[in-house]
Design an enzyme around this catalytic site. Sequence first.
Site, PDB file in Angstrom:
ATOM      1  CE1 TYR A  31      -8.912  -3.069   9.039  1.00 21.91           C
ATOM      2  CE2 TYR A  31      -7.319  -2.205   7.471  1.00 21.91           C
ATOM      3  CZ  TYR A  31      -8.233  -2.005   8.485  1.00 21.91           C
ATOM      4  OH  TYR A  31      -8.461  -0.740   8.961  1.00 21.91           O
ATOM      5  N   GLY A  32      -5.875  -8.587   6.564  1.00 24.52           N
ATOM      6  CA  GLY A  32      -5.976 -10.006   6.244  1.00 24.52           C
ATOM      7  C   GLY A  32      -5.269 -10.868   7.269  1.00 24.52           C
ATOM      8  CD  GLU A  51       4.231  -4.186   9.103  1.00 23.92           C
ATOM      9  OE1 GLU A  51       3.232  -4.867   8.835  1.00 23.92           O
ATOM     10  OE2 GLU A  51       4.663  -3.292   8.326  1.00 23.92           O
ATOM     11  N   GLY A 129      -9.038   6.259   6.982  1.00 25.23           N
ATOM     12  CA  GLY A 129     -10.072   7.167   7.476  1.00 25.23           C
ATOM     13  C   GLY A 129     -11.173   6.482   8.262  1.00 25.23           C
ATOM     14  CD  GLU A 375     -13.748   9.011   1.879  1.00 29.20           C
ATOM     15  OE1 GLU A 375     -13.372   7.937   1.369  1.00 29.20           O
ATOM     16  OE2 GLU A 375     -13.026   9.708   2.603  1.00 29.20           O
ATOM     17  CG  HIS A 465      -9.583   2.271  -1.617  1.00 28.64           C
ATOM     18  ND1 HIS A 465     -10.853   2.743  -1.878  1.00 28.64           N
ATOM     19  CD2 HIS A 465      -9.224   2.818  -0.429  1.00 28.64           C
ATOM     20  CE1 HIS A 465     -11.247   3.538  -0.903  1.00 28.64           C
ATOM     21  NE2 HIS A 465     -10.273   3.617  -0.011  1.00 28.64           N
ATOM     22  N   GLY A 493      -6.069  -7.819   0.678  1.00 22.43           N
ATOM     23  CA  GLY A 493      -6.805  -7.203  -0.426  1.00 22.43           C
ATOM     24  C   GLY A 493      -6.435  -7.754  -1.788  1.00 22.43           C
ATOM     25  CG  ASN A 503     -14.346   3.750   1.429  1.00 23.58           C
ATOM     26  OD1 ASN A 503     -15.436   3.908   0.905  1.00 23.58           O
ATOM     27  ND2 ASN A 503     -13.560   4.743   1.727  1.00 23.58           N
TER      28      ASN A 503
HETATM   29  P1  FAE Z   1      -2.414  -3.604   4.491  1.00 22.32           P
HETATM   30  O1  FAE Z   1      -3.339  -3.070   5.508  1.00 22.32           O
HETATM   31  O2  FAE Z   1      -1.860  -2.648   3.467  1.00 22.32           O
HETATM   32  O3  FAE Z   1      -1.210  -4.301   5.280  1.00 22.32           O
HETATM   33  C1  FAE Z   1      -0.069  -4.787   4.655  1.00 22.32           C
HETATM   34  C2  FAE Z   1       1.067  -4.759   5.660  1.00 22.32           C
HETATM   35  O4  FAE Z   1       2.136  -5.556   5.165  1.00 22.32           O
HETATM   36  C3  FAE Z   1       1.633  -3.376   5.924  1.00 22.32           C
HETATM   37  O5  FAE Z   1       1.741  -3.180   7.302  1.00 22.32           O
HETATM   38  C4  FAE Z   1       3.008  -3.413   5.242  1.00 22.32           C
HETATM   39  O6  FAE Z   1       3.968  -2.608   5.900  1.00 22.32           O
HETATM   40  C5  FAE Z   1       3.364  -4.883   5.358  1.00 22.32           C
HETATM   41  N1  FAE Z   1       4.291  -5.362   4.327  1.00 22.32           N
HETATM   42  C6  FAE Z   1       4.305  -5.035   3.009  1.00 22.32           C
HETATM   43  N2  FAE Z   1       5.280  -5.699   2.357  1.00 22.32           N
HETATM   44  C7  FAE Z   1       5.901  -6.472   3.316  1.00 22.32           C
HETATM   45  C8  FAE Z   1       6.999  -7.398   3.273  1.00 22.32           C
HETATM   46  N3  FAE Z   1       7.640  -7.641   2.139  1.00 22.32           N
HETATM   47  N4  FAE Z   1       7.389  -7.994   4.430  1.00 22.32           N
HETATM   48  C9  FAE Z   1       6.733  -7.741   5.601  1.00 22.32           C
HETATM   49  N5  FAE Z   1       5.688  -6.862   5.677  1.00 22.32           N
HETATM   50  C10 FAE Z   1       5.271  -6.261   4.559  1.00 22.32           C
HETATM   51  O7  FAE Z   1      -3.049  -4.804   3.694  1.00 22.32           O
HETATM   52  N6  FAE Z   1     -10.174   1.615   3.458  1.00 22.32           N
HETATM   53  C11 FAE Z   1     -11.425   1.612   3.984  1.00 22.32           C
HETATM   54  O8  FAE Z   1     -12.132   0.597   3.903  1.00 22.32           O
HETATM   55  N7  FAE Z   1     -11.923   2.750   4.608  1.00 22.32           N
HETATM   56  C12 FAE Z   1     -11.202   3.900   4.692  1.00 22.32           C
HETATM   57  O9  FAE Z   1     -11.658   4.896   5.263  1.00 22.32           O
HETATM   58  C13 FAE Z   1      -9.894   3.916   4.107  1.00 22.32           C
HETATM   59  N8  FAE Z   1      -9.136   5.055   4.121  1.00 22.32           N
HETATM   60  C14 FAE Z   1      -7.839   5.007   3.666  1.00 22.32           C
HETATM   61  C15 FAE Z   1      -7.034   6.157   3.778  1.00 22.32           C
HETATM   62  C16 FAE Z   1      -5.693   6.099   3.402  1.00 22.32           C
HETATM   63  C17 FAE Z   1      -4.837   7.331   3.507  1.00 22.32           C
HETATM   64  C18 FAE Z   1      -5.139   4.877   2.906  1.00 22.32           C
HETATM   65  C19 FAE Z   1      -3.699   4.789   2.503  1.00 22.32           C
HETATM   66  C20 FAE Z   1      -5.941   3.747   2.772  1.00 22.32           C
HETATM   67  C21 FAE Z   1      -7.286   3.800   3.142  1.00 22.32           C
HETATM   68  N9  FAE Z   1      -8.105   2.678   3.061  1.00 22.32           N
HETATM   69  C22 FAE Z   1      -9.395   2.706   3.533  1.00 22.32           C
HETATM   70  C23 FAE Z   1      -7.602   1.411   2.470  1.00 22.32           C
HETATM   71  C24 FAE Z   1      -7.310   0.332   3.518  1.00 22.32           C
HETATM   72  O10 FAE Z   1      -6.514   0.848   4.562  1.00 22.32           O
HETATM   73  C25 FAE Z   1      -6.608  -0.847   2.807  1.00 22.32           C
HETATM   74  O11 FAE Z   1      -7.490  -1.315   1.810  1.00 22.32           O
HETATM   75  C26 FAE Z   1      -6.263  -1.966   3.773  1.00 22.32           C
HETATM   76  O12 FAE Z   1      -5.384  -1.529   4.773  1.00 22.32           O
HETATM   77  C27 FAE Z   1      -5.616  -3.127   2.998  1.00 22.32           C
HETATM   78  O13 FAE Z   1      -5.500  -4.211   3.891  1.00 22.32           O
HETATM   79  P2  FAE Z   1      -4.517  -5.402   3.589  1.00 22.32           P
HETATM   80  O14 FAE Z   1      -4.715  -6.437   4.628  1.00 22.32           O
HETATM   81  O15 FAE Z   1      -4.676  -5.778   2.155  1.00 22.32           O
END
Ligand code: FAE
Length: 527
Positions: A31-32, A51, A129, A375, A465, A493, A503
């Site tokens: 997201y960020g 990525e 989700g 939830e 989360h 995050g 969430n």
């Molecule tokens: P994120 O989306 O985790 O992205 C980080 C990216 O960086 C990933 O693609 C990694 O592969 C990549 N990465 C990591 N390390 C490296 C590196 N060293 N070099 C290059 N790439 C790298 O970060 N949140 C909600 O608000 N609503 C929901 O319904 C919800 N359901 C969820 C269900 C599940 C099963 C899970 C696992 C999470 C859920 N979340 C939900 C949480 C939400 O997806 C999470 O808070 C965000 O995706 C975090 O966003 P960021 O931008 O922090």
Amino acid sequence: MFGRSVVGRYLSDSVLTSREGLKVLMIGTGYGNAVAALRLAERGIGVVMLEAGMDWEGFRKENEKFRFPKMTSPDKYSTWMRESSVAPIPLGNMGVKFEPFTGVLERKDYENVQVYLGKGIGGGSIANGGMTVTPDKAYLKEIFGRTEVQLPLERLYGELFPLANKELGMHHIPEDLLQSKWYKFARVGVKEGEAAGFTPVKVPNLYDFDHLRKEIETGKERSATDVEVIYGNNHGKRDLTKTYLKKALATGNVSIFPLHRADYIEKLEDGTYLVHVSQTDTKEKLIAKKTMHANKVFLGAGSLGTPEILLRSVHKNGLKDNPYIGKYWANNGNTMASRYTWMVLGHESRGNRQSTMPVRGLSNMSDPDHRFFAEIAPMPVFGSHTAMYLVVNALQKFGKLRYNPAEDRIIPEWNKEHTGYMRENAAFFLDKMNTHGSKGWGGHTYKNNTILFSDNGIDEKICYHPLGGCVWGKATDRYGQLRNNPGIFVTDGTLIPGSLGVNPYVTITALAELCAADILKDNLLKV
Ligand code: FAE
């Protein structure tokens, strides 16, 4: 040179240079950074994104038969580098082995917490989700209260949350779909919750509800109605590749390199940065070590990935220390809870056919002794008499991340002192639901009818989360720029101090919008 919008076709040892010699490198595509990439690219700034995971869209183009697996039939694509699924609740194919692959869902295991992460272009948006929840203003103020800079709440709620929700494609479920058999679990959950004294909450989702109606009516391109979610959705879900990243790539100013993991950052004497990168194959085997030069680095690798890169870089003397890196980390109060209601005479079934996209919750945030949001989660396989909740507790105590050089990874300082009250809250919630919640269907009171999580139906180890570790206004300035290391911006995050009470991704998105807007307005990217 800039203007490449291809994904993964272009490989170089240096970063593409856009106007005025500016080189912007972004690590992570969740997201960020998706927000930051779009806003920079719209202004004509060339952006290169790394990525660690797969380019799932590209993979599907090359492998026509590829489908994200259902939760009932995980295959090698479901899971990051394991021989079997790591789903918190295995719904099928239990014990089936597959060859390790850089799949969708990663679980990072620590002594007291298991953190789940979505991998690949789009990050968590691929696995989550779709619950698109704006946090309570008073709680956001409270949680950011300890930062040195004041969060601009009026701007966030007046301008940036609405913008984030619009760009993400947030919608409330139409009434006809809510009344369908696919959402009986939500209707029953709300009725029980009200009887137990909790406040029902309408939760928007970013799943395309027109698509959902189509899949129900035609039986074609089924996804939410076909047990798909944590290993990816083949249809209907507006993950980031359909929203922010799609728009960013359409500018022609963004290139994304999948299967490129950033390991650490080194600051050069002229104030620019060298990012050390490992290119891997789909078995995470090293293909090449690379260094990529950048004037500005944007960190969006998530609340374990970003602090890990930073703490490793500090350890290697690549970056200056900052006493707040690794601090204010927590699990957003995540606690899984479940109830089993089969033995209750007259109890109404929740329905066997359940959509995987949640749309309702229960709030108890106004009770100062037990502050949480629950939830109402689907249980799409054997769910008729099983109620599942993700309890998101308000936070009382933060953990900390520290780098362990011997294992070359970060480890959370996180134990029962942090999670004890989460368990108490979840037990309070289940007791209330069990005692009062089913009165509408037989008037029975019953306790301890719990299933799924062996310890009284509660599991506070499961974390969806993770938040914090490089907090806005503490470890960074108001632009998300790392103190002591100008030119490094955090977007994900990691900026949020451990807890939101709901969430998190809408808040991550809105905060990234705030930082990107101000970085551009105040011209922080000039070289
Ligand atoms: P994120 O989306 O985790 O992205 C980080 C990216 O960086 C990933 O693609 C990694 O592969 C990549 N990465 C990591 N390390 C490296 C590196 N060293 N070099 C290059 N790439 C790298 O970060 N949140 C909600 O608000 N609503 C929901 O319904 C919800 N359901 C969820 C269900 C599940 C099963 C899970 C696992 C999470 C859920 N979340 C939900 C949480 C939400 O997806 C999470 O808070 C965000 O995706 C975090 O966003 P960021 O931008 O922090």
